[in-house]
Motif scaffolding. Structure first.
Motif, short mmCIF file in Angstrom:
data_model
loop_
_atom_site.label_atom_id
_atom_site.label_comp_id
_atom_site.label_asym_id
_atom_site.label_seq_id
_atom_site.Cartn_x
_atom_site.Cartn_y
_atom_site.Cartn_z
N ALA A 113 6.24 -12.07 -3.53
CA ALA A 113 5.03 -12.18 -4.22
C ALA A 113 4.34 -10.53 -3.76
O ALA A 113 4.31 -10.28 -2.55
N TYR A 114 3.82 -9.87 -4.63
CA TYR A 114 3.50 -8.52 -4.47
C TYR A 114 1.86 -8.46 -4.74
O TYR A 114 1.40 -9.04 -5.56
N ARG A 115 1.40 -7.89 -3.62
CA ARG A 115 -0.15 -7.59 -3.86
C ARG A 115 -0.41 -6.19 -3.46
O ARG A 115 0.17 -5.42 -2.70
N TYR A 116 -1.22 -5.48 -4.05
CA TYR A 116 -1.66 -4.20 -4.33
C TYR A 116 -3.31 -3.81 -3.75
O TYR A 116 -4.02 -4.67 -4.14
N PHE A 117 -3.46 -3.15 -2.65
CA PHE A 117 -4.62 -2.80 -2.41
C PHE A 117 -4.74 -1.34 -1.87
O PHE A 117 -3.71 -0.74 -1.72
N ALA A 118 -5.81 -0.87 -1.76
CA ALA A 118 -6.01 0.59 -1.12
C ALA A 118 -7.36 0.63 -0.08
O ALA A 118 -8.28 -0.16 -0.13
N THR A 119 -7.09 1.51 0.78
CA THR A 119 -8.24 1.84 2.04
C THR A 119 -8.44 3.35 1.45
O THR A 119 -8.11 3.93 0.56
N ASP A 120 -9.63 3.81 2.31
CA ASP A 120 -9.90 5.34 2.27
C ASP A 120 -8.46 6.15 2.48
O ASP A 120 -8.65 7.18 2.21
N GLN A 121 -7.69 5.66 3.32
CA GLN A 121 -6.61 6.49 3.76
C GLN A 121 -5.39 6.46 2.91
O GLN A 121 -4.84 7.20 2.68
N ARG A 122 -5.00 5.22 2.37
CA ARG A 122 -3.88 4.94 1.70
C ARG A 122 -3.80 3.79 0.84
O ARG A 122 -4.80 3.24 0.66
N LYS A 123 -2.95 3.90 -0.05
CA LYS A 123 -2.56 2.89 -1.20
C LYS A 123 -1.49 1.78 -0.51
O LYS A 123 -0.60 2.62 0.00
N PHE A 124 -1.48 0.56 -0.62
CA PHE A 124 -0.47 -0.39 -0.15
C PHE A 124 0.12 -1.31 -1.32
O PHE A 124 -0.65 -1.69 -2.08
N ILE A 125 1.55 -1.52 -1.17
CA ILE A 125 2.05 -2.49 -1.82
C ILE A 125 2.65 -3.29 -0.87
O ILE A 125 3.49 -3.12 0.06
N ILE A 126 2.12 -4.68 -0.76
CA ILE A 126 2.67 -5.68 0.28
C ILE A 126 3.64 -6.74 -0.49
O ILE A 126 3.08 -7.27 -1.43
N ALA A 127 4.76 -6.85 0.06
CA ALA A 127 5.73 -7.97 -0.40
C ALA A 127 5.76 -8.91 0.55
O ALA A 127 6.23 -8.86 1.77
N ASP A 128 5.16 -10.28 -0.06
CA ASP A 128 5.12 -11.30 0.96
C ASP A 128 6.50 -12.25 0.71
O ASP A 128 6.70 -12.77 -0.29
N THR A 129 7.45 -12.16 1.70
CA THR A 129 8.61 -12.92 1.42
C THR A 129 8.76 -14.22 2.21
O THR A 129 8.10 -14.54 3.02
N PRO A 130 9.59 -15.15 1.66
CA PRO A 130 9.64 -16.45 2.28
C PRO A 130 10.46 -16.52 3.78
O PRO A 130 11.18 -15.51 3.86
#
Length: 468
Positions: free
Chosen positions: A95-112
């Protein structure tokens, strides 16, 4: 997030411009079963105030329905979207989730975490820059912790954060954290990580995830979110131009371009390029993109190149600088992660796809398979589901590639079953090999070789061995 929020309210164009220019970090979360990977991502989003009210309402409703935790809501449900995941309380698919902070953008892959879904974990790891490897403080380093760490190392991830989770379940004992840290460092000495960070957390209660923990005042380091915002990620340096042609763009008689994503290096209008495998050379006439023509393009950009001369370039070819050619060989050594129940068989013919080029080939020998617990190399004649080994491949035609350590995009391939068209393995090329002559095969007549090729083409389910 306050600066971004103010910009969003006052100047949407400025907000989009700032967001567009932020550094992107691709993160993988992995570890053993029930280490809290999905809960950690949910906690990151929740404490960073990146969850909409309707999402929160849906999660509270589903938490009561599935009753997976004793809390009012289960943060893991933000990531685990499949019905079977929510019923069992486990992660099955990536599952992929996208979010950002003031410093960076992130794509997180949640794996089994289950061994059964190791192939899904390897798929998620293949595109990531950094791995968060979770360890349950109650259980320490487990088999899947070692397996996932080894796969991360194999796939070229150089930066890892070891998040020792569920510290609340061991009364936030510093000694537990220190012992796990020591055990993991001993194991990781054999891996190729450049930077390993450790942080004790409780994803369920939010300790040291986004906010500092009062219960672990003995920990002097940064929270997980601060580490993600500030960590410097190292990549293999490769400035040699590589463009794997994915599509020949021919909308009319006056235009013929070659489309693809630049895998490495950069290119300018007027530069000389060579098309491989033919070796024909020409100069770049124009660089066409969706947003208009450019004078220069660099790695990661999707472009269409037009050339001054009408040379033969097809899908699967590679455009490079004439003095920076990659390896070209039909024989290669590669590490393979096997992803299907039916074992990898020596001499069985598979489809091998390197970039956009597809050829047929077979494994001539399995050099060894790896014991993920000890990283010991063991003798093997085949690879079973989720096993990792080093193999020698012989292909029906030369392919162009770089060593995987230098370029992930041009050094990786997938193995496809010819009968079912299912992807059964993923490979990382280590080096080209010299072609070998097998004396026993040299005794076959021309008719036998041609008949063998005919049988393998029309009756692949017979699993006929290759003869040459």
């Amino acid at each position: 997030m306050s600066q971004d929020t103010n910009l969003l309210a006052t100047d949407i164009e400025a907000y989009l411009k700032v967001h567009e220019n932020k550094d992107m970090l691709r993160i993988l979360t992995c570890g053993s079963v029930d280490d809290g990977k999905s809960t950690l991502i949910g906690r990151l989003l929740y404490d960073s105030k990146m969850i909409f009210e309707d999402q929160m309402a849906a999660i509270e409703k589903d938490s009561k329905r599935f009753n997976t935790t004793d809390n009012d809501f289960d943060l893991a449900l933000l990531v685990d979207g499949l019905q079977s995941e929510r019923e069992q309380g486990i992660t099955i698919d990536v599952a992929y989730r996208y979010f950002a902070t003031d410093q960076r953008k992130f794509i997180i892959a949640d794996t089994p975490g289950h061994e059964q879904y190791t192939r899904n974990m390897a798929t998620g790891a293949s595109t990531c820059d950094l791995a968060i490897i979770l360890i349950d403080a109650r259980h320490g380093v487990q088999v899947q912790t070692r397996r996932h760490s080894y796969i991360c190392s194999l796939l070229g991830i150089k930066n890892v954060v070891i998040a020792i989770n569920k510290m609340d379940a061991v009364d936030y004992e510093q000694s537990v954290y220190q012992n796990i840290k020591k055990d993991y460092r001993e194991f990781a000495e054999k891996l190729s990580f450049d930077d390993i960070r450790f942080v004790p957390i409780s994803a369920l209660r939010g300790d040291n995830v986004v906010n500092e923990s009062e219960a672990m005042s003995w920990y002097p380091g940064s929270t997980l979110m601060k580490l993600l915002n500030t960590v410097s990620v190292t990549h293999a340096k490769n400035d040699e131009f590589r463009l794997q042609v994915q599509y020949v763009n021919r909308p009319n008689l006056d235009f013929r371009g070659f489309s693809g994503t630049i895998a490495a290096g950069d290119i300018r209008v007027g530069d000389t390029v060579a098309s491989l495998p033919s070796g024909k050379e020409s100069k770049v006439k124009s660089i066409v993109t969706f947003d208009g023509n450019l004078e220069k393009a660099s790695a990661g950009m999707a472009i269409t190149l037009t050339l001054e001369d009408e040379i033969d370039v097809s899908r699967g070819d590679m455009l490079v600088r004439p003095h920076q050619k990659p390896h070209s060989s039909a024989n290669l050594e590669a590490d393979v992660v096997w992803m299907t129940e039916e074992a990898l068989q020596v001499d069985r013919e598979y489809e091998i796809k390197v970039g956009s080029k597809s050829v047929f080939g077979h494994v001539e020998a399995v050099n060894y398979k790896v014991d993920v617990n000890t990283l010991e190399q063991k003798e093997a004649s085949q690879l079973n589901l989720n096993e990792i080994g080093n193999c020698q491949f012989a292909l029906t035609a030369p392919v162009q590639f770089d060593a995987y350590d230098l370029n992930k995009h041009t050094g990786a391939f997938i193995v496809i079953d010819r009968l079912t068209n299912v992807t059964v393995g993923a490979g990382m090329i280590r080096k080209p090999l010299d072609a070998k002559t097998n004396k026993s095969q040299s005794q076959h007549s021309v008719f036998e070789v041609e008949f063998n090729a005919l049988v393998r083409k029309h009756f692949p389910h017979w699993d006929a061995k290759v003869i040459r």
